[in-house]
Design a protein around this motif. Sequence first.
Motif, PDB file in Angstrom:
ATOM      1  N   ILE A   1     -41.306 -94.736  69.726  1.00  0.00           N
ATOM      2  CA  ILE A   1     -40.298 -93.785  70.215  1.00  0.00           C
ATOM      3  C   ILE A   1     -39.128 -93.662  69.239  1.00  0.00           C
ATOM      4  CG2 ILE A   1     -38.614 -93.331  72.040  1.00  0.00           C
ATOM      5  CD1 ILE A   1     -40.610 -94.503  74.033  1.00  0.00           C
ATOM      6  N   HIS A   2     -38.506 -94.774  68.876  1.00  0.00           N
ATOM      7  CA  HIS A   2     -37.276 -94.687  68.075  1.00  0.00           C
ATOM      8  C   HIS A   2     -37.550 -94.479  66.587  1.00  0.00           C
ATOM      9  CE1 HIS A   2     -34.483 -95.494  71.353  1.00  0.00           C
ATOM     10  NE2 HIS A   2     -35.465 -96.257  71.844  1.00  0.00           N
ATOM     11  N   LEU A   3     -38.495 -95.223  66.020  1.00  0.00           N
ATOM     12  CA  LEU A   3     -38.789 -95.025  64.603  1.00  0.00           C
ATOM     13  C   LEU A   3     -39.460 -93.676  64.376  1.00  0.00           C
ATOM     14  CD1 LEU A   3     -38.826 -96.042  61.714  1.00  0.00           C
ATOM     15  CD2 LEU A   3     -40.964 -97.239  62.217  1.00  0.00           C
ATOM     16  N   VAL A   4     -40.503 -93.383  65.131  1.00  0.00           N
ATOM     17  CA  VAL A   4     -41.214 -92.116  64.957  1.00  0.00           C
ATOM     18  C   VAL A   4     -40.317 -90.941  65.350  1.00  0.00           C
ATOM     19  CG1 VAL A   4     -43.182 -90.734  65.722  1.00  0.00           C
ATOM     20  CG2 VAL A   4     -43.476 -93.182  65.241  1.00  0.00           C
ATOM     21  N   GLY A   5     -39.648 -91.048  66.498  1.00  0.00           N
ATOM     22  CA  GLY A   5     -38.766 -89.963  66.930  1.00  0.00           C
ATOM     23  C   GLY A   5     -37.617 -89.735  65.966  1.00  0.00           C
ATOM     24  N   GLY A   6     -37.057 -90.820  65.425  1.00  0.00           N
ATOM     25  CA  GLY A   6     -35.975 -90.687  64.457  1.00  0.00           C
ATOM     26  C   GLY A   6     -36.425 -90.009  63.173  1.00  0.00           C
ATOM     27  N   ILE A   7     -37.622 -90.347  62.713  1.00  0.00           N
ATOM     28  CA  ILE A   7     -38.159 -89.704  61.508  1.00  0.00           C
ATOM     29  C   ILE A   7     -38.405 -88.226  61.765  1.00  0.00           C
ATOM     30  CG2 ILE A   7     -40.177 -89.583  59.995  1.00  0.00           C
ATOM     31  CD1 ILE A   7     -40.387 -92.644  60.254  1.00  0.00           C
ATOM     32  N   ILE A   8     -38.994 -87.900  62.917  1.00  0.00           N
ATOM     33  CA  ILE A   8     -39.265 -86.495  63.237  1.00  0.00           C
ATOM     34  C   ILE A   8     -37.967 -85.686  63.250  1.00  0.00           C
ATOM     35  CG2 ILE A   8     -40.001 -84.916  65.083  1.00  0.00           C
ATOM     36  CD1 ILE A   8     -42.109 -87.036  65.850  1.00  0.00           C
ATOM     37  N   GLY A   9     -36.960 -86.181  63.956  1.00  0.00           N
ATOM     38  CA  GLY A   9     -35.705 -85.442  64.047  1.00  0.00           C
ATOM     39  C   GLY A   9     -35.001 -85.289  62.716  1.00  0.00           C
ATOM     40  N   THR A  10     -35.071 -86.326  61.886  1.00  0.00           N
ATOM     41  CA  THR A  10     -34.406 -86.286  60.585  1.00  0.00           C
ATOM     42  C   THR A  10     -35.103 -85.325  59.632  1.00  0.00           C
ATOM     43  OG1 THR A  10     -33.641 -88.569  60.878  1.00  0.00           O
ATOM     44  CG2 THR A  10     -33.656 -87.695  58.635  1.00  0.00           C
ATOM     45  N   LEU A  11     -36.436 -85.386  59.577  1.00  0.00           N
ATOM     46  CA  LEU A  11     -37.174 -84.519  58.657  1.00  0.00           C
ATOM     47  C   LEU A  11     -37.222 -83.070  59.137  1.00  0.00           C
ATOM     48  CD1 LEU A  11     -40.194 -86.782  57.619  1.00  0.00           C
ATOM     49  CD2 LEU A  11     -37.937 -86.561  56.542  1.00  0.00           C
ATOM     50  N   TYR A  12     -37.217 -82.871  60.432  1.00  0.00           N
ATOM     51  CA  TYR A  12     -37.271 -81.524  61.021  1.00  0.00           C
ATOM     52  C   TYR A  12     -36.128 -80.645  60.504  1.00  0.00           C
ATOM     53  CZ  TYR A  12     -37.746 -78.136  64.938  1.00  0.00           C
ATOM     54  OH  TYR A  12     -37.918 -77.020  65.720  1.00  0.00           O
TER      55      TYR A  12
END
Length: 406
Positions: free
Chosen positions: A319-330
């Motif tokens: 949730i936090h690592l994957v979600g954080g990467i998605i939001g940052t790269l998006y």
Amino acid sequence: MDTGSIAWGLTATALVLFMTPGVAFFYGGLVKAKSVISMMMMSFGALGLISVLWILYGFNMSAVGSPTQFAGNPFSDFGLGQLAMGETGSIDLLGATYGATFAIITVALISGAVADRAKFGSWMIFAGVWATLVYFPVAAWVWGGGWIMKLGETLSLPGVIDYAGGTAVHINAGAAALALALVLGKRVGFQKGITKPHNVPLVLIGASILWFGWFGFNAGAEWLNGLANVGIIVVNTLGATAAAILAWMLVEKFKDGKATSVGAASGAVAGLVAITPACANLEPGWALLLGAVAGAVCALAIELKFKLGFDDSLDVVGIHLVGGIIGTLYLGFFAIGTGLFTGGDLGQFAVQAIAAFSVLVYSFVIAYLLGLAIEKTIGFRIKNEDELAGIDTSVHGEEGYALERV
């Protein structure tokens, strides 16, 4: 500064502080009944310890005078006495307290990866040292004038966008969580379905507190900007989270045949994580899409621990690592004015990727080495027999539900 902005700053600080008890409820409900005290104590322990360290020296470390500086001098204003006596001391101390709430919750988030099997004293040592070596410097890099904040300027590209902590909070905590999960190893009998949440209403209460507090998390810093962007931040915080709930439940329905309340709560957190770095820099429609993507991808990502063999107890990585990467790269594709599809080029994506993966690697390496050092010296993991008997009684001498027969 007008009194309305100050009032919002105070309110936002309280909201974000309340999020750490929200994490405690969310995590506490997810573990088994005989681990709930241990799980919640990790959050409350972090709340106490990181608050003290931040006031003593963490705030000093969170700002630098040059992008080549690793962190601020921890002894430049030990205990914040000079800040308190400054001409704008009241406002400055409010800003320092707001920053403390971010440090606290970042550390608390990590604890979900080692549920059911970590010694409390060892966790507290890890929390204090990791905050000192990782969170305080990374906060300086991202928000305090450090190299990530100045990366766009250095490379003649758009500046890195991380409004509220995609890198500094979620990728940072998620990478450390992965490291600790590897150091402590798997729970006894680890397999899919090893444990079920012992208290689903507690999980939903925790998720609700998190969503409530997240409006302070994302929009809180606007008290320093005269609330100029508060509208787009709050609508994006609402929309992305709602879309992530729907996407997570949809994936569950197709994958397992049922949409669950725990899935809905997890989807909400995934959406909140993803919108955190992007809340002030997306049009609302793109925020909805981000939430949907994060909810769906994180719902699938939490299964990775079974395929790859690491025991991330409460899905901090998924949730936090994957979600954080998605939001940052998006943001590299859809940030207002600079995203690839919104008037810019790949420059925004480049700086977002450099920032995200630099923080990921740094946090993981330090957390792994620190966790390993603790495990090899005083021990980080409890004995298997204590894990089976119940960590609450063996570590804290308490029970979450001490029911008496009449």
